[in-house]
Design a protein around this motif. Structure first.
Motif, PDB file in Angstrom:
ATOM      1  N   GLU A  47       0.800  -1.225   0.000  1.00 30.22           N
ATOM      2  CA  GLU A  47       0.000   0.000   0.000  1.00 30.22           C
ATOM      3  C   GLU A  47       0.833   1.276   0.000  1.00 30.22           C
ATOM      4  OE1 GLU A  47      -2.550   0.488   3.443  1.00 30.22           O
ATOM      5  OE2 GLU A  47      -1.109  -0.600   4.668  1.00 30.22           O
ATOM      6  N   SER A  48       2.071   1.198   0.453  1.00 28.74           N
ATOM      7  CA  SER A  48       2.897   2.406   0.466  1.00 28.74           C
ATOM      8  C   SER A  48       4.038   2.331  -0.554  1.00 28.74           C
ATOM      9  CB  SER A  48       3.451   2.654   1.872  1.00 28.74           C
ATOM     10  OG  SER A  48       4.283   1.576   2.249  1.00 28.74           O
ATOM     11  N   GLU A  49       4.033   1.297  -1.380  1.00 28.17           N
ATOM     12  CA  GLU A  49       5.109   1.153  -2.376  1.00 28.17           C
ATOM     13  C   GLU A  49       5.023   2.231  -3.443  1.00 28.17           C
ATOM     14  OE1 GLU A  49       7.759  -0.841  -2.574  1.00 28.17           O
ATOM     15  OE2 GLU A  49       7.226  -1.762  -0.672  1.00 28.17           O
ATOM     16  N   ARG A  79       2.039   7.424 -11.740  1.00 31.18           N
ATOM     17  CA  ARG A  79       1.165   7.427 -10.551  1.00 31.18           C
ATOM     18  C   ARG A  79      -0.061   6.535 -10.787  1.00 31.18           C
ATOM     19  NH1 ARG A  79       5.200   8.099  -8.857  1.00 31.18           N
ATOM     20  NH2 ARG A  79       6.266  10.059  -8.892  1.00 31.18           N
ATOM     21  N   ALA A  80      -0.612   6.591 -11.985  1.00 33.54           N
ATOM     22  CA  ALA A  80      -1.771   5.738 -12.307  1.00 33.54           C
ATOM     23  C   ALA A  80      -1.371   4.262 -12.285  1.00 33.54           C
ATOM     24  CB  ALA A  80      -2.347   6.126 -13.663  1.00 33.54           C
ATOM     25  N   ALA A  81      -0.206   3.932 -12.851  1.00 35.49           N
ATOM     26  CA  ALA A  81       0.262   2.543 -12.867  1.00 35.49           C
ATOM     27  C   ALA A  81       0.555   2.048 -11.453  1.00 35.49           C
ATOM     28  CB  ALA A  81       1.502   2.412 -13.757  1.00 35.49           C
ATOM     29  N   GLU A  82       1.192   2.889 -10.632  1.00 36.14           N
ATOM     30  CA  GLU A  82       1.431   2.515  -9.231  1.00 36.14           C
ATOM     31  C   GLU A  82       0.113   2.232  -8.521  1.00 36.14           C
ATOM     32  OE1 GLU A  82       5.385   5.082  -7.923  1.00 36.14           O
ATOM     33  OE2 GLU A  82       3.428   6.067  -7.918  1.00 36.14           O
ATOM     34  N   GLY A  83      -0.861   3.099  -8.735  1.00 38.79           N
ATOM     35  CA  GLY A  83      -2.169   2.926  -8.099  1.00 38.79           C
ATOM     36  C   GLY A  83      -2.839   1.635  -8.520  1.00 38.79           C
ATOM     37  N   ALA A  84      -2.726   1.308  -9.797  1.00 31.27           N
ATOM     38  CA  ALA A  84      -3.323   0.063 -10.294  1.00 31.27           C
ATOM     39  C   ALA A  84      -2.666  -1.150  -9.646  1.00 31.27           C
ATOM     40  CB  ALA A  84      -3.209  -0.005 -11.813  1.00 31.27           C
ATOM     41  N   VAL A  85      -1.334  -1.123  -9.536  1.00 34.51           N
ATOM     42  CA  VAL A  85      -0.621  -2.248  -8.912  1.00 34.51           C
ATOM     43  C   VAL A  85      -1.010  -2.347  -7.445  1.00 34.51           C
ATOM     44  CG1 VAL A  85       1.643  -3.203  -8.295  1.00 34.51           C
ATOM     45  CG2 VAL A  85       1.293  -2.169 -10.561  1.00 34.51           C
ATOM     46  N   ARG A  86      -0.993  -1.226  -6.728  1.00 40.43           N
ATOM     47  CA  ARG A  86      -1.339  -1.260  -5.294  1.00 40.43           C
ATOM     48  C   ARG A  86      -2.774  -1.724  -5.072  1.00 40.43           C
ATOM     49  NH1 ARG A  86       1.785   3.721  -4.998  1.00 40.43           N
ATOM     50  NH2 ARG A  86      -0.167   4.837  -5.307  1.00 40.43           N
ATOM     51  N   SER A  87      -3.693  -1.323  -5.931  1.00 38.85           N
ATOM     52  CA  SER A  87      -5.105  -1.671  -5.703  1.00 38.85           C
ATOM     53  C   SER A  87      -5.430  -3.117  -6.065  1.00 38.85           C
ATOM     54  CB  SER A  87      -6.034  -0.715  -6.461  1.00 38.85           C
ATOM     55  OG  SER A  87      -5.959  -0.935  -7.844  1.00 38.85           O
ATOM     56  N   ARG A  88      -4.653  -3.726  -6.948  1.00 38.25           N
ATOM     57  CA  ARG A  88      -4.949  -5.101  -7.363  1.00 38.25           C
ATOM     58  C   ARG A  88      -4.067  -6.136  -6.667  1.00 38.25           C
ATOM     59  NH1 ARG A  88      -9.017  -5.169 -10.857  1.00 38.25           N
ATOM     60  NH2 ARG A  88      -8.867  -7.418 -11.050  1.00 38.25           N
ATOM     61  N   VAL A  89      -2.889  -5.732  -6.184  1.00 33.18           N
ATOM     62  CA  VAL A  89      -1.994  -6.689  -5.505  1.00 33.18           C
ATOM     63  C   VAL A  89      -2.011  -6.338  -4.023  1.00 33.18           C
ATOM     64  CG1 VAL A  89       0.285  -7.768  -5.480  1.00 33.18           C
ATOM     65  CG2 VAL A  89      -0.604  -6.814  -7.623  1.00 33.18           C
ATOM     66  N   GLU A 100      -2.850  -8.889  -1.532  1.00 33.51           N
ATOM     67  CA  GLU A 100      -2.710 -10.081  -0.693  1.00 33.51           C
ATOM     68  C   GLU A 100      -1.285 -10.615  -0.626  1.00 33.51           C
ATOM     69  OE1 GLU A 100      -5.278 -11.245   1.107  1.00 33.51           O
ATOM     70  OE2 GLU A 100      -6.453  -9.589   0.260  1.00 33.51           O
ATOM     71  N   HIS A 101      -0.477 -10.291  -1.616  1.00 34.54           N
ATOM     72  CA  HIS A 101       0.885 -10.835  -1.701  1.00 34.54           C
ATOM     73  C   HIS A 101       1.886  -9.687  -1.695  1.00 34.54           C
ATOM     74  CE1 HIS A 101       4.142 -13.511  -2.789  1.00 34.54           C
ATOM     75  NE2 HIS A 101       4.475 -12.676  -3.755  1.00 34.54           N
ATOM     76  N   GLU A 102       2.820  -9.723  -0.752  1.00 33.18           N
ATOM     77  CA  GLU A 102       3.828  -8.672  -0.667  1.00 33.18           C
ATOM     78  C   GLU A 102       4.869  -8.837  -1.774  1.00 33.18           C
ATOM     79  OE1 GLU A 102       6.768  -6.542   2.569  1.00 33.18           O
ATOM     80  OE2 GLU A 102       5.422  -8.140   3.205  1.00 33.18           O
ATOM     81  N   LEU A 103       5.096  -7.761  -2.499  1.00 30.06           N
ATOM     82  CA  LEU A 103       6.058  -7.748  -3.592  1.00 30.06           C
ATOM     83  C   LEU A 103       7.400  -7.217  -3.107  1.00 30.06           C
ATOM     84  CD1 LEU A 103       3.723  -6.040  -6.224  1.00 30.06           C
ATOM     85  CD2 LEU A 103       4.365  -8.468  -6.190  1.00 30.06           C
ATOM     86  N   THR A 104       8.466  -7.677  -3.732  1.00 34.36           N
ATOM     87  CA  THR A 104       9.760  -7.044  -3.502  1.00 34.36           C
ATOM     88  C   THR A 104       9.740  -5.709  -4.252  1.00 34.36           C
ATOM     89  OG1 THR A 104      10.820  -7.970  -5.473  1.00 34.36           O
ATOM     90  CG2 THR A 104      10.909  -9.309  -3.435  1.00 34.36           C
ATOM     91  N   GLN A 105      10.689  -4.841  -3.959  1.00 37.20           N
ATOM     92  CA  GLN A 105      10.761  -3.569  -4.688  1.00 37.20           C
ATOM     93  C   GLN A 105      10.953  -3.814  -6.182  1.00 37.20           C
ATOM     94  OE1 GLN A 105      10.475  -0.194  -3.394  1.00 37.20           O
ATOM     95  NE2 GLN A 105      10.092  -0.003  -5.586  1.00 37.20           N
ATOM     96  N   GLU A 106      11.793  -4.772  -6.501  1.00 40.14           N
ATOM     97  CA  GLU A 106      12.071  -5.083  -7.905  1.00 40.14           C
ATOM     98  C   GLU A 106      10.810  -5.598  -8.618  1.00 40.14           C
ATOM     99  OE1 GLU A 106      15.765  -7.230 -10.262  1.00 40.14           O
ATOM    100  OE2 GLU A 106      15.265  -7.923  -8.249  1.00 40.14           O
ATOM    101  N   GLN A 107      10.020  -6.411  -7.931  1.00 39.47           N
ATOM    102  CA  GLN A 107       8.770  -6.909  -8.515  1.00 39.47           C
ATOM    103  C   GLN A 107       7.757  -5.776  -8.689  1.00 39.47           C
ATOM    104  OE1 GLN A 107       7.892  -9.942  -5.618  1.00 39.47           O
ATOM    105  NE2 GLN A 107       8.793 -11.568  -6.863  1.00 39.47           N
TER     106      GLN A 107
END
Length: 165
Positions: free
Chosen positions: A4-6, A70-80, A82-89
């Motif tokens: 959520e804060s990535e 910012r839109a792409a970050e928001g899409a990733v945060r809103s859909r992922v 349940e699973h914590e991503l690494t920074q690289e992912q």
């Protein structure tokens, strides 16, 4: 909630810029859609003569890049969620979403949400086709784009590392 804060890292932003390549003018992309800057779609179909003459500044490109990231970050945060991503992912998914749009990335993001890393890479690898448009703007059959094959290989790499499912 994971991610959520990535935010896209500086390394991720640099990689995205390299993948997109900045063009300081309007141009017809590989699918014959009017585009400028770092792959920013102006509209479907070819650019008009007036658009091809329109100047584009670095400030224009950077403003559009910031908005799209910012839109792409928001899409990733809103859909992922349940699973914590690494920074690289996270960076790779933002780059992928930037390029495909949130709708085009939805299935890949849903797989990432389930933590199925090898399937994320497989989903990315499938998205290497574009539908060019003819001179009248009609959509033509899909064409495989070698540049997208290479880009997807780079974006998929963080999901194929040992020890990450």
């Amino acid at each position: 909630m994971p991610n959520e804060s990535e935010r896209l890292s500086n390394a991720g932003l640099t990689a995205l810029r390299m993948r997109e390549g900045a063009i300081l003018r309007y141009y017809n992309d590989v699918a014959n859609n009017c585009t400028f800057g770092l792959g920013s779609l102006v509209h479907f179909g070819r650019c008009t003569i007036d658009e091809l003459r329109r100047p584009v500044t670095l400030a224009d490109v950077n403003a559009q890049l910031d908005k799209a990231v910012r839109a792409a970050e928001g899409a990733v945060r809103s859909r992922v969620t349940e699973h914590e991503l690494t920074q690289e992912q996270f960076d790779a998914l933002v780059s992928y979403t930037y390029n495909t749009g949130a709708t085009g990335a939805r299935q890949t993001l849903d797989v990432a949400n389930r933590g199925q890393n090898s399937k994320v890479a497989n989903e990315m690898a499938r998205n290497v086709y574009v539908h060019p448009r003819d001179a009248n703007g009609r959509r033509l059959p899909a064409v495989r784009v070698p540049g997208l094959v290479n880009r997807r290989r780079e974006e998929a790499a963080p999901f194929l590392k040992q020890g990450q499912q």
